[in-house]
Motif scaffolding. Structure first.
Motif, PDB file in Angstrom:
ATOM      1  N   ARG A 130      -1.820   4.835  -3.883  1.00 60.11           N
ATOM      2  CA  ARG A 130      -1.594   4.079  -2.647  1.00 60.11           C
ATOM      3  C   ARG A 130      -2.701   3.059  -2.408  1.00 60.11           C
ATOM      4  O   ARG A 130      -2.444   1.987  -1.872  1.00 60.11           O
ATOM      5  CB  ARG A 130      -1.464   5.029  -1.463  1.00 60.11           C
ATOM      6  CG  ARG A 130      -0.142   5.751  -1.486  1.00 60.11           C
ATOM      7  CD  ARG A 130       0.051   6.607  -0.277  1.00 60.11           C
ATOM      8  NE  ARG A 130       1.363   7.225  -0.311  1.00 60.11           N
ATOM      9  CZ  ARG A 130       1.676   8.322   0.326  1.00 60.11           C
ATOM     10  NH1 ARG A 130       0.769   8.932   1.073  1.00 60.11           N
ATOM     11  NH2 ARG A 130       2.881   8.815   0.245  1.00 60.11           N
ATOM     12  N   TRP A 156      -4.253   1.524  -4.811  1.00 60.71           N
ATOM     13  CA  TRP A 156      -3.978   0.495  -5.812  1.00 60.71           C
ATOM     14  C   TRP A 156      -2.773  -0.354  -5.409  1.00 60.71           C
ATOM     15  O   TRP A 156      -2.744  -1.556  -5.610  1.00 60.71           O
ATOM     16  CB  TRP A 156      -3.729   1.173  -7.162  1.00 60.71           C
ATOM     17  CG  TRP A 156      -3.264   0.271  -8.251  1.00 60.71           C
ATOM     18  CD1 TRP A 156      -4.005  -0.685  -8.896  1.00 60.71           C
ATOM     19  CD2 TRP A 156      -1.971   0.240  -8.850  1.00 60.71           C
ATOM     20  NE1 TRP A 156      -3.238  -1.301  -9.857  1.00 60.71           N
ATOM     21  CE2 TRP A 156      -1.982  -0.744  -9.847  1.00 60.71           C
ATOM     22  CE3 TRP A 156      -0.801   0.967  -8.641  1.00 60.71           C
ATOM     23  CZ2 TRP A 156      -0.880  -1.026 -10.630  1.00 60.71           C
ATOM     24  CZ3 TRP A 156       0.294   0.685  -9.423  1.00 60.71           C
ATOM     25  CH2 TRP A 156       0.240  -0.318 -10.401  1.00 60.71           C
ATOM     26  N   ASP A 157      -1.758   0.301  -4.812  1.00 57.24           N
ATOM     27  CA  ASP A 157      -0.524  -0.384  -4.446  1.00 57.24           C
ATOM     28  C   ASP A 157       0.028   0.224  -3.157  1.00 57.24           C
ATOM     29  O   ASP A 157       0.935   1.047  -3.195  1.00 57.24           O
ATOM     30  CB  ASP A 157       0.487  -0.255  -5.583  1.00 57.24           C
ATOM     31  CG  ASP A 157       1.756  -1.033  -5.342  1.00 57.24           C
ATOM     32  OD1 ASP A 157       1.793  -1.847  -4.403  1.00 57.24           O
ATOM     33  OD2 ASP A 157       2.719  -0.834  -6.096  1.00 57.24           O
ATOM     34  N   ASP A 202       2.067  -0.661  -0.946  1.00 57.16           N
ATOM     35  CA  ASP A 202       3.498  -0.827  -0.651  1.00 57.16           C
ATOM     36  C   ASP A 202       4.390  -0.365  -1.796  1.00 57.16           C
ATOM     37  O   ASP A 202       5.604  -0.558  -1.755  1.00 57.16           O
ATOM     38  CB  ASP A 202       3.806  -2.298  -0.333  1.00 57.16           C
ATOM     39  CG  ASP A 202       3.063  -2.782   0.892  1.00 57.16           C
ATOM     40  OD1 ASP A 202       2.927  -1.998   1.847  1.00 57.16           O
ATOM     41  OD2 ASP A 202       2.618  -3.928   0.888  1.00 57.16           O
ATOM     42  N   THR A 217       4.835  -1.606  -4.736  1.00 57.15           N
ATOM     43  CA  THR A 217       5.593  -2.738  -5.252  1.00 57.15           C
ATOM     44  C   THR A 217       5.212  -3.092  -6.682  1.00 57.15           C
ATOM     45  O   THR A 217       5.931  -3.840  -7.332  1.00 57.15           O
ATOM     46  CB  THR A 217       5.388  -3.987  -4.370  1.00 57.15           C
ATOM     47  OG1 THR A 217       3.987  -4.266  -4.291  1.00 57.15           O
ATOM     48  CG2 THR A 217       5.935  -3.769  -2.980  1.00 57.15           C
ATOM     49  N   LYS A 218       4.100  -2.589  -7.178  1.00 55.21           N
ATOM     50  CA  LYS A 218       3.693  -2.878  -8.549  1.00 55.21           C
ATOM     51  C   LYS A 218       4.470  -1.970  -9.500  1.00 55.21           C
ATOM     52  O   LYS A 218       4.910  -0.892  -9.127  1.00 55.21           O
ATOM     53  CB  LYS A 218       2.196  -2.644  -8.727  1.00 55.21           C
ATOM     54  CG  LYS A 218       1.341  -3.572  -7.890  1.00 55.21           C
ATOM     55  CD  LYS A 218      -0.125  -3.277  -8.085  1.00 55.21           C
ATOM     56  CE  LYS A 218      -0.972  -4.119  -7.162  1.00 55.21           C
ATOM     57  NZ  LYS A 218      -2.381  -3.793  -7.237  1.00 55.21           N
TER      58      LYS A 218
END
Length: 73
Positions: free
Chosen positions: A32, A34-35, A37, A39-40
């Motif tokens: 979370r 790191w990303d 949302d 989306t990665k």
């Protein structure tokens, strides 16, 4: 799944239940951060998305975007 992810899962599986929960929550927190949302995508996911987009298997106009649950497998 990558070899490192499988190795991590094997190592995590050797832990006592309480420590498994801690490790899971820690990994979730890292992802979370790191990303936030979600989306990665991983390189493997990107390749699958690319292949799906190029396959022409389903036309966008044929997707019922308001009822995506009916496509769940």
């Amino acid at each position: 799944m990558s070899n490192i992810a499988m190795d991590a899962a094997r190592l995590m599986d050797m832990l006592p239940e309480e420590d498994k929960s801690f490790a899971y929550e820690f990994i979730k927190k890292l992802v979370r951060a790191w990303d936030p949302d979600f989306t990665k995508v991983t390189p493997e996911e990107a390749a699958k998305i690319d292949a799906a987009e190029k396959s022409g298997f389903v036309a966008e106009k044929d997707i019922d975007w308001d009822n995506l649950g009916k496509y769940a497998q």
